[in-house]
Design a protein around this motif. Structure first.
Motif, PDB file in Angstrom:
ATOM      1  N   ARG A  22       2.450   0.176  -4.986  1.00  0.00           N
ATOM      2  CA  ARG A  22       2.724   0.683  -3.641  1.00  0.00           C
ATOM      3  C   ARG A  22       3.358  -0.414  -2.797  1.00  0.00           C
ATOM      4  O   ARG A  22       3.274  -1.604  -3.114  1.00  0.00           O
ATOM      5  N   GLU A  23       3.994   0.027  -1.720  1.00  0.00           N
ATOM      6  CA  GLU A  23       4.532  -0.902  -0.730  1.00  0.00           C
ATOM      7  C   GLU A  23       3.940  -0.557   0.623  1.00  0.00           C
ATOM      8  O   GLU A  23       3.583   0.589   0.894  1.00  0.00           O
ATOM      9  N   GLY A  24       3.807  -1.545   1.475  1.00  0.00           N
ATOM     10  CA  GLY A  24       3.242  -1.323   2.797  1.00  0.00           C
ATOM     11  C   GLY A  24       3.702  -2.379   3.775  1.00  0.00           C
ATOM     12  O   GLY A  24       4.594  -3.188   3.481  1.00  0.00           O
ATOM     13  N   GLU A  25       3.078  -2.371   4.941  1.00  0.00           N
ATOM     14  CA  GLU A  25       3.420  -3.331   5.987  1.00  0.00           C
ATOM     15  C   GLU A  25       2.158  -3.741   6.723  1.00  0.00           C
ATOM     16  O   GLU A  25       1.295  -2.904   7.005  1.00  0.00           O
ATOM     17  N   GLU A  26       2.042  -5.012   7.021  1.00  0.00           N
ATOM     18  CA  GLU A  26       0.887  -5.534   7.749  1.00  0.00           C
ATOM     19  C   GLU A  26       1.385  -6.482   8.831  1.00  0.00           C
ATOM     20  O   GLU A  26       2.033  -7.493   8.542  1.00  0.00           O
ATOM     21  N   ASP A  27       1.091  -6.154  10.081  1.00  0.00           N
ATOM     22  CA  ASP A  27       1.529  -6.970  11.208  1.00  0.00           C
ATOM     23  C   ASP A  27       3.025  -7.244  11.160  1.00  0.00           C
ATOM     24  O   ASP A  27       3.475  -8.380  11.404  1.00  0.00           O
TER      25      ASP A  27
END
Length: 392
Positions: A22-27
């Motif tokens: 999976r790919e995501g984003e944090e801050d």
């Protein structure tokens, strides 16, 4: 399972391919989670690997909630990732981390000191020992023993065990987990739980050099480097030494004596300068005292300590003198008031008027006061207020 991770299976492996889970984003930072990875995440005192995934730079690697997040400069937007780590960085970390194991065990063996924390920095490594009473001879003994182990090129073994399989008597420090415990073992020397990456033999550490120590809240912090960092430190120090030799115009072997002579000359000059400043201050004080019984003088950018000396010296030069001094230092207006031994006016009264005018703080005695505050008043205006307070 932890032991199936690629960086554990082969710490020398630099490239791999893996499916993107999976790919995501944090801050605001995009990240990718892969089925498996060669990238080591920050942990156990060892920094993360860097490198690239599909040509996109990996800036940080962290383990969160059981998954390894590869923080990248931009999203991969891919089903499969081809990765390659920065091998120079990885191997440096392997050298430094293994050097820490060796040095920690050396301090236990030679000085009976346990390591309570470890930090692997960009230029140097440090360990904190549970003592504040370490001496240079103990540093030398531990460094000598550590380099003996390195030169012996002992095999480094990694082994996965459970708590039941542990030899607790040989453990250097207690282990919190009970399953999937990873041991890093240097035969007949060190037996310790560790999740970092290590070379196959102690000889790959190259060499170890202690740079110094410092006291840290009842502990001692020891700074050291291993492997290629030793050469880097040697190069830096050699450059500094060459520059110093050129500045002092002495042979390298006479550097210490040259510095001693320079320090002695500097101390002598500082003493002469201080004596000259005292003489000038005395001349200035006598000049002020000669101008009349009540002395008022305004200054800019002079320290309050200098004004104190000037006020006392001027008051001593004339027994009936009243000395009122004010100085502007940036936003602050400061004052000093002093009286001679035969003068009767109260300097506390002067201080009270000056502090009310400036809204500042200060104090003193009947014979000498000082203080100041942030005020738009000029030094001359403050002196007038001070003089009026004693009827002048």
């Amino acid at each position: 399972m932890l032991k199936d991770r690629l960086y554990y299976q082969d710490p020398y492996r630099t490239a791999f391919k893996a499916n993107v889970v999976r790919e995501g984003e944090e801050d605001g930072r995009p990240f990718a989670v892969l089925e498996n990875t060669v990238f080591y995440p920050t942990g156990g005192g060892q920094p993360h690997d860097t490198g690239k995934l599909n040509g996109i730079r990996v800036t940080e690697v962290e383990e969160r909630d059981g998954e390894i997040r590869h923080y990248v400069e931009e999203p991969l937007n891919a089903l499969v990732a081809s990765g390659k780590i920065d091998w120079t960085r990885r191997y440096d970390h392997m050298q430094q981390h293994t050097g820490q194991h060796i040095l920690t065990a050396a301090f236990i063996e030679t000085a009976g000191c346990q390591t309570v924390s470890f930090h692997l920095g960009r230029e140097a490594v440090s360990i904190d020992l549970d003592t504040e009473h370490l001496i240079e001879e103990q540093l030398e003994a531990a460094e000598k023993r550590a380099n003996e182990i390195i030169r012996e090129n002992r095999e480094i073994e990694t082994r996965w065990v459970t708590d039941r399989e542990l030899d607790h008597g040989r453990l250097r420090k207690a282990i919190a987990v009970e399953e999937e415990i990873r041991l890093v073992i240097i035969p007949d020397y060190d037996y310790n739980g560790c999740g970092g990456t290590h070379p196959h033999t102690t000889g790959e550490v190259g060499q170890l050099k202690i740079l110094g120590m410092e006291r840290m809240k009842k502990k001692t912090r020891v700074h050291f480097v291993c492997g290629n960092r030793v050469l880097e430190q040697l190069g830096k120090k050699n450059s500094i030494l060459k520059e110093a030799v050129g500045l002092l115009s002495v042979p390298e072997e006479d550097m210490a004596e040259g510095i001693r002579r320079l320090l002695m000359a500097n101390r002598s000059l500082e003493k002469q300068l201080a004596e000259a400043e005292e003489r000038l201050l005395q001349v200035e004080a006598e000049s002020l005292a000669a101008a009349g019984r009540v002395v008022k003088a305004a200054f800019r950018d002079r320290t309050i300590a200098e004004l104190q000396k000037l006020g006392r010296a001027a008051a001593a030069a004339r027994k009936d003198a009243i000395v009122l001094l004010a100085v502007r230092n940036g936003d602050k207006l400061q004052f000093v008031a002093a009286r001679g031994s035969e003068a009767k006016e109260s300097m506390k009264k002067v201080a009270s008027a000056a502090l009310e005018a400036t809204g500042g703080k200060g104090g003193g005695s009947e014979t000498f006061v000082q203080g100041g505050g942030d005020t738009p008043l000029t030094a001359e205006e403050l002196l007038a207020i001070m003089a009026t307070s004693i009827g002048e």
